[in-house]
Design a protein around this motif. Structure first.
Motif, PDB file in Angstrom:
ATOM      1  N   PRO B   6      46.997  54.436  43.904  1.00 30.54           N
ATOM      2  CA  PRO B   6      45.958  54.499  42.871  1.00 30.54           C
ATOM      3  C   PRO B   6      46.047  53.267  41.953  1.00 30.54           C
ATOM      4  O   PRO B   6      47.076  52.601  41.907  1.00 30.54           O
ATOM      5  CB  PRO B   6      46.307  55.772  42.100  1.00 30.54           C
ATOM      6  N   ILE B   7      44.952  53.008  41.273  1.00 33.65           N
ATOM      7  CA  ILE B   7      44.943  51.883  40.324  1.00 33.65           C
ATOM      8  C   ILE B   7      45.514  52.389  38.992  1.00 33.65           C
ATOM      9  O   ILE B   7      44.870  53.140  38.263  1.00 33.65           O
ATOM     10  CB  ILE B   7      43.526  51.326  40.149  1.00 33.65           C
ATOM     11  N   THR B   8      46.714  51.970  38.714  1.00 34.41           N
ATOM     12  CA  THR B   8      47.383  52.403  37.480  1.00 34.41           C
ATOM     13  C   THR B   8      46.850  51.590  36.290  1.00 34.41           C
ATOM     14  O   THR B   8      46.235  50.537  36.488  1.00 34.41           O
ATOM     15  CB  THR B   8      48.893  52.141  37.588  1.00 34.41           C
ATOM     16  N   PRO B   9      47.099  52.060  35.076  1.00 38.04           N
ATOM     17  CA  PRO B   9      46.687  51.274  33.905  1.00 38.04           C
ATOM     18  C   PRO B   9      47.237  49.850  33.948  1.00 38.04           C
ATOM     19  O   PRO B   9      46.550  48.899  33.554  1.00 38.04           O
ATOM     20  CB  PRO B   9      47.268  52.068  32.737  1.00 38.04           C
ATOM     21  N   ALA B  10      48.449  49.677  34.457  1.00 37.60           N
ATOM     22  CA  ALA B  10      49.034  48.333  34.499  1.00 37.60           C
ATOM     23  C   ALA B  10      48.274  47.431  35.470  1.00 37.60           C
ATOM     24  O   ALA B  10      48.011  46.256  35.182  1.00 37.60           O
ATOM     25  CB  ALA B  10      50.507  48.426  34.929  1.00 37.60           C
ATOM     26  N   ILE B  11      47.885  47.999  36.639  1.00 38.35           N
ATOM     27  CA  ILE B  11      47.110  47.205  37.614  1.00 38.35           C
ATOM     28  C   ILE B  11      45.737  46.901  37.041  1.00 38.35           C
ATOM     29  O   ILE B  11      45.231  45.777  37.144  1.00 38.35           O
ATOM     30  CB  ILE B  11      46.987  47.971  38.960  1.00 38.35           C
ATOM     31  N   LEU B  12      45.139  47.905  36.394  1.00 41.51           N
ATOM     32  CA  LEU B  12      43.823  47.704  35.786  1.00 41.51           C
ATOM     33  C   LEU B  12      43.861  46.536  34.800  1.00 41.51           C
ATOM     34  O   LEU B  12      42.955  45.697  34.770  1.00 41.51           O
ATOM     35  CB  LEU B  12      43.375  48.995  35.079  1.00 41.51           C
ATOM     36  N   ILE B  60      38.125  36.107  43.339  1.00 46.09           N
ATOM     37  CA  ILE B  60      38.207  37.030  44.487  1.00 46.09           C
ATOM     38  C   ILE B  60      39.567  36.900  45.166  1.00 46.09           C
ATOM     39  O   ILE B  60      40.220  37.898  45.479  1.00 46.09           O
ATOM     40  CB  ILE B  60      37.066  36.763  45.489  1.00 46.09           C
ATOM     41  N   ALA B  61      40.001  35.664  45.362  1.00 45.38           N
ATOM     42  CA  ALA B  61      41.297  35.445  46.025  1.00 45.38           C
ATOM     43  C   ALA B  61      42.422  36.129  45.237  1.00 45.38           C
ATOM     44  O   ALA B  61      43.301  36.780  45.812  1.00 45.38           O
ATOM     45  CB  ALA B  61      41.562  33.951  46.167  1.00 45.38           C
ATOM     46  N   LYS B  62      42.364  35.992  43.917  1.00 44.34           N
ATOM     47  CA  LYS B  62      43.403  36.630  43.081  1.00 44.34           C
ATOM     48  C   LYS B  62      43.367  38.155  43.211  1.00 44.34           C
ATOM     49  O   LYS B  62      44.409  38.811  43.293  1.00 44.34           O
ATOM     50  CB  LYS B  62      43.204  36.239  41.609  1.00 44.34           C
ATOM     51  N   ILE B  63      42.172  38.697  43.210  1.00 46.83           N
ATOM     52  CA  ILE B  63      42.037  40.161  43.325  1.00 46.83           C
ATOM     53  C   ILE B  63      42.576  40.648  44.666  1.00 46.83           C
ATOM     54  O   ILE B  63      43.286  41.654  44.739  1.00 46.83           O
ATOM     55  CB  ILE B  63      40.552  40.567  43.146  1.00 46.83           C
ATOM     56  N   ILE B  64      42.236  39.915  45.722  1.00 50.28           N
ATOM     57  CA  ILE B  64      42.694  40.337  47.062  1.00 50.28           C
ATOM     58  C   ILE B  64      44.220  40.248  47.142  1.00 50.28           C
ATOM     59  O   ILE B  64      44.874  41.097  47.761  1.00 50.28           O
ATOM     60  CB  ILE B  64      42.025  39.481  48.160  1.00 50.28           C
ATOM     61  N   LYS B  65      44.791  39.259  46.505  1.00 47.94           N
ATOM     62  CA  LYS B  65      46.264  39.171  46.518  1.00 47.94           C
ATOM     63  C   LYS B  65      46.886  40.355  45.769  1.00 47.94           C
ATOM     64  O   LYS B  65      47.865  40.942  46.236  1.00 47.94           O
ATOM     65  CB  LYS B  65      46.718  37.828  45.941  1.00 47.94           C
ATOM     66  N   LEU B  66      46.288  40.700  44.632  1.00 49.58           N
ATOM     67  CA  LEU B  66      46.755  41.890  43.899  1.00 49.58           C
ATOM     68  C   LEU B  66      46.616  43.144  44.765  1.00 49.58           C
ATOM     69  O   LEU B  66      47.516  43.986  44.807  1.00 49.58           O
ATOM     70  CB  LEU B  66      45.933  42.081  42.621  1.00 49.58           C
ATOM     71  N   ALA B  67      45.493  43.240  45.439  1.00 46.92           N
ATOM     72  CA  ALA B  67      45.241  44.426  46.271  1.00 46.92           C
ATOM     73  C   ALA B  67      46.287  44.550  47.374  1.00 46.92           C
ATOM     74  O   ALA B  67      46.721  45.656  47.709  1.00 46.92           O
ATOM     75  CB  ALA B  67      43.835  44.354  46.872  1.00 46.92           C
ATOM     76  N   ASN B  68      46.692  43.408  47.948  1.00 49.18           N
ATOM     77  CA  ASN B  68      47.751  43.439  48.956  1.00 49.18           C
ATOM     78  C   ASN B  68      49.092  43.825  48.340  1.00 49.18           C
ATOM     79  O   ASN B  68      49.867  44.583  48.930  1.00 49.18           O
ATOM     80  CB  ASN B  68      47.866  42.080  49.656  1.00 49.18           C
ATOM     81  N   GLN B  69      49.333  43.287  47.150  1.00 51.44           N
ATOM     82  CA  GLN B  69      50.607  43.564  46.481  1.00 51.44           C
ATOM     83  C   GLN B  69      50.772  45.057  46.201  1.00 51.44           C
ATOM     84  O   GLN B  69      51.834  45.633  46.439  1.00 51.44           O
ATOM     85  CB  GLN B  69      50.642  42.751  45.178  1.00 51.44           C
ATOM     86  N   TYR B  70      49.676  45.687  45.738  1.00 54.92           N
ATOM     87  CA  TYR B  70      49.772  47.095  45.333  1.00 54.92           C
ATOM     88  C   TYR B  70      49.179  48.063  46.357  1.00 54.92           C
ATOM     89  O   TYR B  70      49.083  49.266  46.086  1.00 54.92           O
ATOM     90  CB  TYR B  70      49.084  47.287  43.977  1.00 54.92           C
ATOM     91  N   LEU B  71      48.749  47.554  47.499  1.00 48.21           N
ATOM     92  CA  LEU B  71      48.102  48.381  48.539  1.00 48.21           C
ATOM     93  C   LEU B  71      46.912  49.179  47.985  1.00 48.21           C
ATOM     94  O   LEU B  71      46.929  50.412  47.929  1.00 48.21           O
ATOM     95  CB  LEU B  71      49.108  49.319  49.201  1.00 48.21           C
TER      96      LEU B  71
END
Lengths: 469, 469
Positions: B6-12, B60-71
């Motif tokens: 899930p997207i936690t407050p920290a990820i948000l 977009i690249a930054k977001i996709i990297k975050l998405a990979n980091q946090y699944l």
């Protein structure tokens, strides 16, 4: 790189059982031609341990499964006319000569398609289509040596790409054997398809690294009643290039072929053929061909071509016999080689609107490094086949050539060009590609290779090396 | 399937920092439209946890990297007009709305290409090209809602594929963000290219599962001075189909569009528009359009069309205003829906020479299962858009519909057809695809997906599910 295993007597026996002893060549049975392709014919031959001539798709699938089981590299081979070393067995193992699978299976007149086995010679495919009133649009200059699976493997372009696109554009569907030995048909005889990823487009141009084409369903075009050819002679190369742009911009002309031949090459061809094909040219040459449906259309278009050419300063515009000009075009390489044994080839491709800049680059580099450039260019699509010849006074050419090439590649990429238009990368250009390609793009390609061929047994060492993944 | 987090407050907070708080929508800020696309508008909305509106490729690249980091799953979204559920966030996570990246960057008149951001509306792209004297050949019927990145994602075909091919054929090169968050430009502005695998052709039609298109360089065609349109009315559907074959076989006619509309749909459109667009038709209709370069050409071709149509038993052949006929063609779905709220769509595609058999299949199935079939078919390329409508007396239609569909799909595949011509598979058709596709073909596709997107974060659950690999 995967560590491959040698072919032991026990494995050999299994291979012999699969395809029959007479189609399993070893030792002295492996003739010299199997050691190279057209790009490496002057190099030391690189022999496979076994040459196998399978009779059908089922046999290929079995061989590929064995190759995976024992980790033996497999190099598929078609006509052997490749210009990048793609069909050379770099790591020994099995050379899969597809020569026996050379049948034209079916030509459908109503639906305008043809189904062929992989080793149908391109000129035979063209002739069969022609006899039935159709054009097969793929037309590499080596059409009397190359075979259709090789055309697909390199995504060969040829002389008619300006109108009909490259080999991939002629492909409806492919039966392939995957690198894991599965038989599958990819694609379909459809003009549109959004049903999953486009695998035929991925296979075309993958140089036998992602699958072995065992059957192809290809598009045919209705044959135009007339295919007139014209020779235009211009004062210089830039004149030819300017004319090509005008012809392409003219909505009436719709050329099938636009082929540039520089004046010296034209003269070499005339010498080689001992016939004034180009009329003893006083300038650089352009061959123009189009498809026409009436005599009126021919004369209207010819007039238009003459107008445009004249405005650009043409020296000659004349109709010319296709049976004379096309064989001359096709043997340009041999004609140059006969007079210049030392010649080095390139297959660079640039955007059509940048050909003029590309010519400038060639002229600068030729001065700087004391080399001569010859061009037989598919000018309508930007694919510039080059012969690079050291000038007689250039005694240090061995040192200069790699430096010249480095600059040529860099400047070609700067104007949006790429290393190969239709010959492919093979192993001859892989080091260069590794330095020029975007590393991420290369990584994506390698990831596909790894996904399809986890044991790296199919045509290893071509396009790129897998160590780097 | 990867277990997503899930997207936690920290990820948000990290997401907000990346694109700015105002472009990070949560909870009530996520409007209803983000819960569906055009295919799922009557279904329960499926909401993402966050909607992000990036301003550029770097974000977009930054977001996709975050998405990979946090699944965290990421679903890219263009115009939201998709017809397969491709832009719906099935697993929550991030919905990447590309709406802010909607600029036309550059149109090059000399070299005839245009560079655009992903969310340029297709009709805006067409209009910009037109104003500069060019045709952008892609033309999905939803051109006023869809955007170019969506056209590329589904490899949309539209009305001009018969002459100019599908969206993939318009693409020179693409800047993409890979599923691992790398920025790379694939392809080049070349007519030929044998420099490694053809990645743009793989991305086109991959429905946002292999990369996010952030910039596209597209081909333009010179605008023809005339684009005449004709309406032909035939006694029945088979008459239309026979005529289409004749038109395609005629080397003179070279149509830009060949659109089939059945008589009932034509009447529904007339009712919806309150205007006799089709002249109160007495039979099934064909819209014919071509590009012409002179008035002579127009009259020669019109005569030929009349001859061919008459021989096939046409009831009407007449010139018709493009500004009237094309809007009518485009709204066929709405016109049918207005009278038949219960309608189910298909996007099947068959070989052009099999359309007659396909019509037979429809007629048999309609009798057997008491449904009515409506067709707005891109008859020139075999892409048959269907509306399937239960007959009023068919009280058991809920049970019958899946059975009818199963038979329709099986019989379509039997004649060489496929599930989707241009709408794609999305999640709406993935179960069906899983049963119809060759398992090896599907496995190859999944292996590419896994190679590009090892964490399965990009548009998961589309085309196929990854559990099965």
């Amino acid at each position: 790189m995967t560590k491959y295993n040698p072919i032991t007597p026990a494995i050999l026996e299994q291979l012999q059982k699969t395809v029959g002893e007479e189609y399993t060549l070893i030792q002295q049975q492996i003739t010299e031609e199997y050691g190279h392709d057209a790009a490496t014919k002057n190099d030391k031959p690189q022999y496979p341990e076994v040459v196998i001539l399978p009779k059908d798709t089922g046999e290929i699938a079995k061989i590929i499964k064995l190759a995976n089981q024992y980790l033996i590299p497999v190099t598929p081979r078609g006509g052997g006319s490749g210009l990048a070393g793609g069909a050379v067995a770099l790591y020994g193992g099995i050379l899969l000569d597809l020569a026996r699978m050379n049948k034209i299976i079916h030509l459908d007149r109503e639906a305008q398609y043809i189904v062929v086995e992989p080793s149908v010679r391109t000129s035979d495919l063209q002739a069969t289509a022609y006899q039935q009133g159709f054009l097969y649009a793929g037309d590499p200059c080596s059409n009397d040596q190359c075979v259709i699976a090789g055309n697909i493997a390199t995504n060969a372009g040829g002389n008619r790409a300006v109108k009909y696109g490259v080999t991939a554009d002629q492909v409806y569907s492919l039966e392939i054997v995957t690198p894991l030995g599965e038989i599958v048909t990819i694609g379909s005889r459809l003009k549109k398809n959004a049903t999953g990823y486009n695998l035929p487009r991925l296979l075309a141009g993958s140089e036998g690294t992602l699958g072995i084409v065992t059957k192809a369903t290809l598009k045919l075009q209705p044959l135009a009643p007339f295919n007139p050819n014209y020779l235009v002679v211009m004062p210089d190369l830039q004149g030819v290039v300017a004319l090509v742009k005008e012809v392409l911009a003219d909505t009436l002309l719709d050329p099938l072929s636009l082929e540039l031949i520089d004046i010296k090459t034209a003269k070499d061809i005339e010498g080689y053929q001992n016939y004034p094909v180009f009329g003893n040219p006083v300038g650089d040459c352009l061959i123009v061909q189009w498809e026409a449906y009436s005599k009126e259309e021919i004369s209207i278009r010819k007039k238009r071509l003459e107008e445009i050419a004249k405005k650009q300063g043409s020296l000659v515009v004349k109709a010319i016999d296709g049976d004379i000009i096309w064989p001359a075009r096709r043997i340009w390489g041999k004609a140059i080689e006969a007079k210049n044994p030392l010649r080095f080839s390139e297959d660079l491709v640039v955007p059509v609107d940048k050909i003029n800049e590309f010519i400038d680059i060639l002229e600068d580099l030729s001065q700087k490094w004391t080399f001569e450039f010859r061009i037989a260019g598919h000018a309508g699509d930007g694919n510039m086949h080059l012969a690079i010849i050291p000038q007689p006074e250039n005694t240090g050419w061995q040192t200069a050539l790699p430096l010249l090439r480095q600059e040529l590649y860099a400047q070609t990429y700067e104007i949006g060009g790429r290393l190969s238009g239709e010959h492919g990368i093979g192993f001859k250009r892989k080091q260069t590609l590794a330095t020029l390609a975007d590393p991420i793009e290369l990584l994506l390609m390698k990831s596909i290779k790894m996904a399809f061929d986890p044991n790296s047994i199919l045509n290893p060492g071509k396009i790129f090396d897998m160590e780097a993944v």
